[in-house]
Scaffold this active site. Structure first.
Site, mmCIF file in Angstrom:
data_model
loop_
_atom_site.group_PDB
_atom_site.id
_atom_site.type_symbol
_atom_site.label_atom_id
_atom_site.label_comp_id
_atom_site.label_asym_id
_atom_site.label_seq_id
_atom_site.Cartn_x
_atom_site.Cartn_y
_atom_site.Cartn_z
ATOM 1 N N GLU A 32 0.819 -1.213 0.000
ATOM 2 C CA GLU A 32 0.000 0.000 0.000
ATOM 3 C C GLU A 32 0.857 1.269 0.000
ATOM 4 O O GLU A 32 0.606 2.200 -0.774
ATOM 5 C CB GLU A 32 -0.915 0.010 1.230
ATOM 6 C CG GLU A 32 -2.036 -1.019 1.221
ATOM 7 C CD GLU A 32 -3.174 -0.635 0.284
ATOM 8 O OE1 GLU A 32 -3.122 0.464 -0.325
ATOM 9 O OE2 GLU A 32 -4.116 -1.445 0.146
ATOM 10 N N SER A 33 1.861 1.319 0.861
ATOM 11 C CA SER A 33 2.547 2.599 1.093
ATOM 12 C C SER A 33 4.065 2.511 1.177
ATOM 13 O O SER A 33 4.718 3.528 1.410
ATOM 14 C CB SER A 33 2.045 3.182 2.419
ATOM 15 O OG SER A 33 2.451 2.340 3.505
#
Length: 485
Positions: free
Chosen positions: A331-332
């Protein structure tokens, strides 16, 4: 096995000699015939090969022989796992019997263990060898493999088979790689073979990656899988032709062999084999050195800052914390300030609306972001409660990425295409179709970039696999250290 039989015959013959002395008046020919018949009967009765499939079904259990490694069989979070283990479990379920595992350290131990074990099948990575057919029978092949040379990335001059001249190749003692290397020597390639006791292919690949040994040999699936863990390893030329992995049974276990072959035909046809294969070898041929190098680096530099928060949130909702780490990285990249083009924010890339619905007051706060993200994942997991097994988790992750509505459309499309809507293998086909007007025009939630969740899950499972492997490796080192104390 032959030594065992000779020993038994010698014992029996001593007994029979005493009988001969008492029966010396009988016809010598008749005595010899009786002796031969008795020996044959004795061997037949005491040889495990006389076991039948009926005996296995009656006993309610089948024993399989394998190795304790990342491919065949291992324990993770107290659960038995491994590609070969899952196949064996499926076969035992197919027969309606229990499964017993026996592990061996070396390949050369498999045959002797098989001969001593009633109703057993070797399920380790083994290919058919004509010289063994006097003692065992091989099933139909179920997985193509090829032996590959493994070298360090910093050895660019070791790419071809010919480059092995003058080099030392390290392999485990008793492995089938020795035969291929000897064949290369006979062809005029002056290589050296170093045999190691009690070192697996995975351990030797690790040593190649660290630069402590020059090269090793491993089957292609093992080599590709371990390349994710040891980034400095490179697969050079194959040696020998492509072969197929088989299961092995006693030569006389005809019905068991027939059942195994029938089983493989069934699971290949109904998709069960592909499901098990993808669980362990999804995108095994995909290797992004730059991405995985950065992943390994950030596990060391960024994960320590958020690992405790992730572990606590994962345990609260009964998820493996390593899975959550893999998802958060996808995700990040474990960056709490990350923003996506669609407006998702933070470590778990929450949308502002989802964050508000979960009571998040500061979306950039790692504690709030992680807790809310894992809680959101758990809500989705509960929503798909009718889906079973690993499919439930994969469908949940896809819903986290693309949204619940698009998953509903993908499942509806699967039904129209006569696919099982509760199988990720089905939805990984229908989701990408929703980017085409022909399919999304009738969908409730319309167009979606359906290829993205498919890629999303593939990446998460690669990252997750690496973390699981690290856990297994660490635990193994601790056990060995404790044993040596």
């Amino acid at each position: 096995m032959l030594k065992l039989i000779i020993h038994k015959v010698n014992l029996f013959s001593k007994k029979m000699k005493r009988v001969f002395n008492k029966l010396s008046t009988l016809n010598n020919t008749l005595i010899i015939l009786l002796f031969v018949f008795s020996c044959c009967f004795f061997i037949w009765k005491t040889t495990p090969g006389s076991i039948t499939l009926k005996d296995i079904l009656k006993a309610g259990e089948i024993t399989v022989i394998t190795h304790n490694n990342a491919h065949s069989y291992y324990l993770y979070r107290d659960r038995a796992m491994g590609f070969e283990y899952d196949l064996a479990k499926a076969f035992a379920d197919h027969l309606g019997v229990g499964l017993k595992i026996k592990t061996t350290e070396k390949q050369e131990e498999n045959l002797s263990t098989l001969m001593k074990t009633t109703g057993a099948a070797i399920i380790t990575s083994i290919t058919a060898m004509p010289e063994m057919e006097k003692h065992v029978a091989f099933s139909d092949g179920y997985m193509a493999v090829q032996q590959r040379i493994i070298v360090n990335r910093n050895n660019p001059n070791m790419k071809r088979v010919e480059d092995l001249a003058g080099k030392t190749i390290h392999i485990g003692r008793g492995t089938f790689y020795y035969k291929q290397l000897e064949a290369l020597k006979n062809q005029g390639i002056n290589l050296k073979i170093k045999l190691h006791d009690n070192l697996s292919a995975e351990e030797l690949i690790r040593q190649v990656g660290e630069g402590s040994i020059e090269a090793t040999i491993a089957d292609s699936h093992i080599a590709l899988l371990n390349q994710r863990y040891y980034l400095q390893t490179v697969l050079a030329d194959p040696i020998g032709e492509q072969e197929y992995m088989c299961w092995v049974v006693n030569r006389d276990a005809h019905k068991l062999l027939e059942s195994i072959n029938s089983f493989f035909k069934t699971i290949i046809k109904n998709g069960k084999f592909a499901q098990i294969y993808n669980k362990y070898y999804i995108d095994i041929g995909t290797f992004d050195y730059v991405d995985l190098r950065e992943y390994h680096r950030r596990l060391k530099t960024r994960l320590p800052k958020y690992g405790f928060i992730i572990k606590k949130a994962a345990n609260e909702h009964n998820f493996d914390w390593r899975l959550i780490v893999a998802q958060a990285y996808q995700e990040s990249h474990l960056n709490p300030k990350a923003r996506s083009s669609s407006g998702a924010i933070g470590l778990m890339q929450l949308s502002p609306s989802t964050a508000r619905s979960l009571g998040v007051s500061n979306i950039f706060d790692p504690v709030q972001n992680i807790n809310a993200g894992v809680r959101h994942l758990k809500n989705l997991y509960d929503y798909f409660k009718n889906v079973t097994g690993s499919d439930r988790l994969l469908i949940t992750l896809a819903a986290y990425n693309i949204g619940q509505g698009h998953m509903l459309d993908a499942r509806n499309l699967a039904r129209k295409m006569n696919l099982d809507p509760d199988k990720w293998s089905s939805l990984s086909k229908t989701l990408p179709l929703l980017s085409y007007q022909e399919y999304h025009k009738d969908a409730i939630y319309g167009y979606c970039r359906g290829a993205e969740p498919v890629k999303y899950i593939k990446q998460i499972m690669i990252y997750y696999d690496i973390l699981k492997r690290q856990e297994i490796s660490t635990r193994s080192k601790m056990q060995k250290k404790a044993t040596n104390l």
